[in-house]
Design a protein around this motif. Structure first.
Motif, PDB file in Angstrom:
ATOM      1  N   UNK B  29       0.842  -1.200   0.000  1.00 53.83           N
ATOM      2  CA  UNK B  29       0.000   0.000   0.000  1.00 53.83           C
ATOM      3  C   UNK B  29       0.878   1.252   0.000  1.00 53.83           C
ATOM      4  N   UNK B  30       1.982   1.176   0.752  1.00 56.93           N
ATOM      5  CA  UNK B  30       2.871   2.324   0.840  1.00 56.93           C
ATOM      6  C   UNK B  30       3.757   2.488  -0.396  1.00 56.93           C
ATOM      7  N   UNK B  31       3.608   1.576  -1.349  1.00 58.99           N
ATOM      8  CA  UNK B  31       4.371   1.698  -2.580  1.00 58.99           C
ATOM      9  C   UNK B  31       5.793   1.161  -2.456  1.00 58.99           C
ATOM     10  N   UNK B  32       6.033   0.290  -1.443  1.00 62.40           N
ATOM     11  CA  UNK B  32       7.366  -0.275  -1.293  1.00 62.40           C
ATOM     12  C   UNK B  32       7.373  -1.684  -1.836  1.00 62.40           C
ATOM     13  N   UNK B  33       8.555  -2.207  -2.037  1.00 65.90           N
ATOM     14  CA  UNK B  33       8.700  -3.564  -2.531  1.00 65.90           C
ATOM     15  C   UNK B  33       8.882  -4.512  -1.341  1.00 65.90           C
ATOM     16  N   UNK B  34       7.872  -5.366  -1.082  1.00 67.52           N
ATOM     17  CA  UNK B  34       7.948  -6.231   0.100  1.00 67.52           C
ATOM     18  C   UNK B  34       9.138  -7.193   0.053  1.00 67.52           C
ATOM     19  N   UNK B  35       9.486  -7.667  -1.127  1.00 69.22           N
ATOM     20  CA  UNK B  35      10.590  -8.621  -1.223  1.00 69.22           C
ATOM     21  C   UNK B  35      11.877  -7.959  -0.745  1.00 69.22           C
ATOM     22  N   UNK B  36      12.086  -6.746  -1.258  1.00 69.78           N
ATOM     23  CA  UNK B  36      13.269  -5.991  -0.866  1.00 69.78           C
ATOM     24  C   UNK B  36      13.199  -5.664   0.631  1.00 69.78           C
ATOM     25  N   UNK B  37      11.988  -5.272   1.055  1.00 67.88           N
ATOM     26  CA  UNK B  37      11.782  -4.900   2.458  1.00 67.88           C
ATOM     27  C   UNK B  37      12.133  -6.042   3.391  1.00 67.88           C
ATOM     28  N   UNK B  38      11.548  -7.209   3.107  1.00 71.68           N
ATOM     29  CA  UNK B  38      11.771  -8.334   4.021  1.00 71.68           C
ATOM     30  C   UNK B  38      13.207  -8.828   3.954  1.00 71.68           C
ATOM     31  N   UNK B  39      13.801  -8.777   2.764  1.00 67.32           N
ATOM     32  CA  UNK B  39      15.171  -9.283   2.708  1.00 67.32           C
ATOM     33  C   UNK B  39      16.100  -8.385   3.517  1.00 67.32           C
ATOM     34  N   UNK B  40      15.878  -7.075   3.489  1.00 68.95           N
ATOM     35  CA  UNK B  40      16.762  -6.246   4.317  1.00 68.95           C
ATOM     36  C   UNK B  40      16.380  -6.336   5.791  1.00 68.95           C
TER      37      UNK B  40
END
Lengths: 508, 354
Positions: B29-40
């Motif tokens: 919803x916030x326009x972020x990439x969850x894959x990238x988010x969770x990996x970091x």
């Protein structure tokens, strides 16, 4: 023959447990139909299916010949099915009228039309001969009256079929007779009744037919006429012969174990509910206390077991003054206690059977040593006890919650008796248990008596008191108002005393 | 596996998964990439020796506060005052750490004991009020939190003599810091506290499951009426339970004061360690092992959140959303159980129909 209700081949499962397996019950118009079974046989489940609280997995329900789908209690109400609950669903602070109309009040504009409501209630009460005071508050009227209010509630909602769930459990013998008259009157007025009960005498007295279920299965439906008797019904219910009139050996009372003198105890509201009570129990006898609920039984037990400090008076145990002792000191002085409410007071339901067996003795050797528990010793004790008292449990590690009521009670009795107390207090020890378990528990009480213990039995069931006691003390408004020999008294006489009747007898 | 143990494991695990899922949705919803988010996020939690060190460092106080809440829960009480007890324990540890000059083998234990004792005293108050006057412990322990917050600030100013926001550093002889552990984790702030936390979890288990006191406390927690009937003193157990709970809480404060920060700072707001303890106890189902693992998870999420902000440019507050979601799912475990049963039931029915 016309049936108003037909429950055909009803099946109800809870997980893997089958509570109702292919049960059929057909209610004729204008009959009193008893539904008989032990606790846990599936009576309540079946009625909850009829009342729309449970959905059956199989079978069908017909009301007046038409197949219906009772999805919730509102539909049951619309079909004219009313339930008189065992535990009354009444608002204590409301008046009789207010309770009856609650939920379907006659209105005038935005307000409740009290005049119409009152008149309507009075009309119904007159029509069915259910005498009540429409303006009294529920908290001020007797249990028998409260039950009438429950009945009126169903009639006010237009019930044609009334289900009575164990209606006599809370009543005095006189009130039971009145209820029977009421039920007969209802039939005359064209209603039909299902009576859930496990009391055989009542079935013989009022029922036209009787359906028996056992462990969730349909056993049969019989006409209640001269061909059946209590013994044959009991056999159907339990599946084996039951000995009701087991003759117990004679008592052999010795020295006084418990001597209560002029005891005064207040209840939680600060009212004196035990008021100058005198009582003596000897070793080797069972003293039964008969009385209607709320006449000081609870507070008497609490004072005897140390849970409540008496306001005045003395409690002597084997001549030693134990007044005001803590529960632990009372226990250590030689008192065993089978509490009235086994779930609340008798067991820690979330504890295993093992841990429940040492609830009073856990701090003593061998169960604990220098502050550490020895669960091995506890387990050994528990194993020995469940074997000796035939407590049916898959293992000692299951929580007490998982056991049936009868087995929970057996576990409590095992624990209490095992401490060899001089005085055993048994408060309503068979409440809610089935015939088999009741037999077992009565035998245990007799055994204790034969070992020379003093047993104090407190029960609201007169039959039980008469059956087991060697002497009967009648409790009324916090005093013992008479002592009777069970062989020479009758339910009528006891009921009369329990209701406060006087016959010029001296107080003992 | 028996059904009970199965559900006790299933619900927390399912809740964690669903909490992460909620996090992913919010990221989207916030326009972020969850894959990238969770990996970091995950690499920030456990991706390097440093990350592991920081996660464990942050876990230590949460283990203690979690044990504190859980201990009270197990005995039928809700100690919501752990936050305040943490502060009191912290200030007591720092006071001893600064003002005494002793060899380490006396100084450090003394500072820890001071934290335990002070916090136990603080927890005694709601316990006593409950036992003696039937005042509800939730109300009193919440209020004790505020009293603790302002009392610690006052003590820091007047007794310890803070003039410049922060106390001086505690003496080395009272510090939990370990150069060895720091080196092992490429200079994270990891200290010996995590070992003490392991010890505490064992003690927690031992008290409840092995001692006579534990038998009594649990019995009172399950059913105080039956316990009273059986001759136990319910009031004594209420007070004791609060005192022991407070000791765990005090050690949580000591972790911060003697381990992570080597002192204490004036603060206008709560640390959150005590409140997080409630979530930890909940997720850990009040068991020693459960609390231990839950504390590491929450600590890891908090630490990883910082990495997520750096690596994926996602605000670290997002982990708060994930933690909150996990807590809600665990708390509604009953409802979740119902859904599970229902799904199972439907499946069974479907089979039957065929």
């Amino acid at each position: 023959m016309e049936y108003v209700i037909e429950m055909l081949n009803i099946r109800k499962e809870f997980g893997t447990f089958v509570a109702n397996d292919n049960i059929t019950l057909q209610l004729r118009k204008g009959e009193i139909h008893a539904l008989l079974g032990e606790n846990g046989a599936g009576k309540s489940t079946l009625m909850n299916v009829l009342f729309g609280l449970y959905q059956p997995e199989g079978g069908e329900i017909r009301v007046r010949g038409e197949k219906v789908n009772i999805e919730n209690p509102n539909i049951a109400n619309e079909l004219g099915i009313g339930m008189v609950h065992q535990h009354f669903m009444l608002v204590e602070k409301f008046t009789v009228t207010e309770n009856i109309i609650l939920g379907s009040e006659p209105r005038s504009g935005l307000t409740v039309d009290r005049a119409t409501a009152r008149k309507k209630v009075m009309d119904i009460s007159e029509q069915y001969g259910l005498r009540i005071d429409p303006d009294a508050k529920i908290e001020d009227i007797s249990v028998g009256m409260q039950q009438r209010v429950e009945i009126l509630k169903t009639l006010y909602r237009g019930a044609e079929i009334l289900i009575f769930d164990e209606p006599t459990a809370v009543l005095t013998p006189q009130e039971i007779q009145e209820l029977i008259q009421i039920m007969k009157r209802l039939i005359e007025e064209g209603k039909s009744i299902i009576l859930i009960t496990h009391k055989l005498k009542e079935i013989m007295q009022v029922a036209d037919r009787c359906t028996v279920i056992r462990r969730g299965r349909y056993i049969g439906t019989v006409e209640v006429d001269e061909t059946v008797n209590e013994d044959s019904l009991a056999e159907m219910m339990v599946g084996r012969e039951v000995n009701f009139d087991a003759e117990y050996s004679k008592a052999n009372p010795q020295q006084v174990v418990l001597d209560v003198q002029q005891l005064v105890v207040k209840d939680s509201r600060g009212l004196k509910v035990v008021e100058g009570l005198d009582l003596q129990i000897r070793s080797g006898e069972i003293l039964g206390i008969a009385g209607i609920d709320g006449n000081g039984q609870t507070e008497l037990i609490e004072a005897l077991s140390g849970l409540k400090k008496p306001e005045a008076g003395k409690i002597l145990l084997n001549g030693k003054d134990v007044t005001g002792f803590t529960p632990r000191k009372v226990t250590e002085s030689g008192v065993g206690h089978i509490p009235q409410d086994r779930h609340k007071h008798g067991l820690v339901l979330d504890y295993s059977i093992r841990d429940n067996m040492v609830l009073q003795t856990y701090y003593k050797e061998p169960f604990s040593k220098r502050g550490l528990m020895n669960y091995k010793a506890v387990a050994e004790k528990a194993k020995a006890l469940i074997e000796k008292f035939d407590v049916r449990t898959p293992s000692i590690d299951v929580p007490a919650r998982a056991l049936s009521g009868g087995n929970q009670q057996k576990a409590i009795i095992a624990r209490e008796v095992d401490r060899s107390p001089d005085l055993l207090i048994a408060a309503q020890p068979t409440r809610g248990l089935d015939v088999g378990a009741i037999e077992f528990i009565h035998e245990q009480l007799i055994k204790e008596r034969e070992k020379g213990r003093a047993v104090l039995l407190i029960s609201f069931e007169l039959e039980e008191i008469l059956h087991v006691s060697d002497r009967i003390a009648v409790l009324y408004e916090g005093k013992i108002v008479g002592i009777r020999d069970p062989k020479e008294t009758t339910e009528q006489e006891l009921g009369f005393l329990m209701a406060g009747g006087k016959r010029g007898e001296e107080t003992v | 596996m028996n059904k009970l143990a199965y559900n006790r494991l299933l619900i927390p695990l399912l809740s964690i998964l669903m909490g992460l899922l909620v996090g992913a949705i919010v990221m989207l919803i916030g326009g972020y990439n969850p894959v990238q988010g969770f990996s970091s996020l995950f690499s920030g939690m456990v991706g390097s020796p440093y990350a592991i060190g920081e996660t464990l460092r942050a876990a230590a106080p949460l283990i203690f506060s979690g044990l504190a809440v859980a201990f009270a829960f197990r005995t039928g009480l809700f100690n919501i005052g752990v936050e305040g007890q943490v502060l009191i324990g912290w200030v007591a540890a720092v006071y001893v750490g600064i003002n005494f000059d002793l060899p380490m083998f006396i100084h450090l234990p003394l500072a820890l004991l001071a934290a335990m004792f002070a916090a136990a005293l603080w927890a005694f108050v709601p316990g006593f009020l409950k036992a003696k006057f039937h005042v509800h412990e939730v109300i009193t322990s919440i209020m004790m939190n505020y009293i603790a917050l302002y009392t610690t600030n006052a003590i820091l100013r007047s007794v310890i003599g803070v003039t410049n926001e922060r106390t001086e550093d505690i003496k080395d002889s009272a510090s939990l810091a370990s150069p060895m552990l720091q080196e092992l984790t490429t200079f994270s702030r990891l200290h010996w506290g995590i070992l003490i936390a392991v010890l505490a979890a064992i003690v927690y288990y031992y008290i409840l499951q092995r001692t006579t006191l534990g038998y009594e406390l649990r019995a009172v927690g399950f059913n105080k009426h039956a316990s009273q009937y059986a001759g136990m003193s319910v009031n004594r157990n209420i007070i004791l339970s609060f005192v022991i709970s407070g000791m765990f809480a005090g050690l949580a404060g000591a972790m911060e004061g003697l381990g992570t920060f080597n002192g204490m700072t004036l603060s206008a707001s709560f640390t959150g360690v005590g409140f997080d303890g409630i979530a930890v106890a909940l997720l850990g189902a009040n068991t020693a092992v459960g609390v231990f693992l839950a504390a590491i998870l929450f600590a890891g999420l908090n630490i990883g959140g910082l990495a997520m902000q750096l690596g994926a440019n996602i605000p670290s507050e997002l982990v708060k959303v994930i933690i909150a979601a996990i807590v809600i799912f665990v708390a509604s475990g009953y409802a979740l159980n119902y859904v599970i049963e229902k799904l199972k039931g439907n499946r069974k029915k479907g089979v039957e129909k065929k």
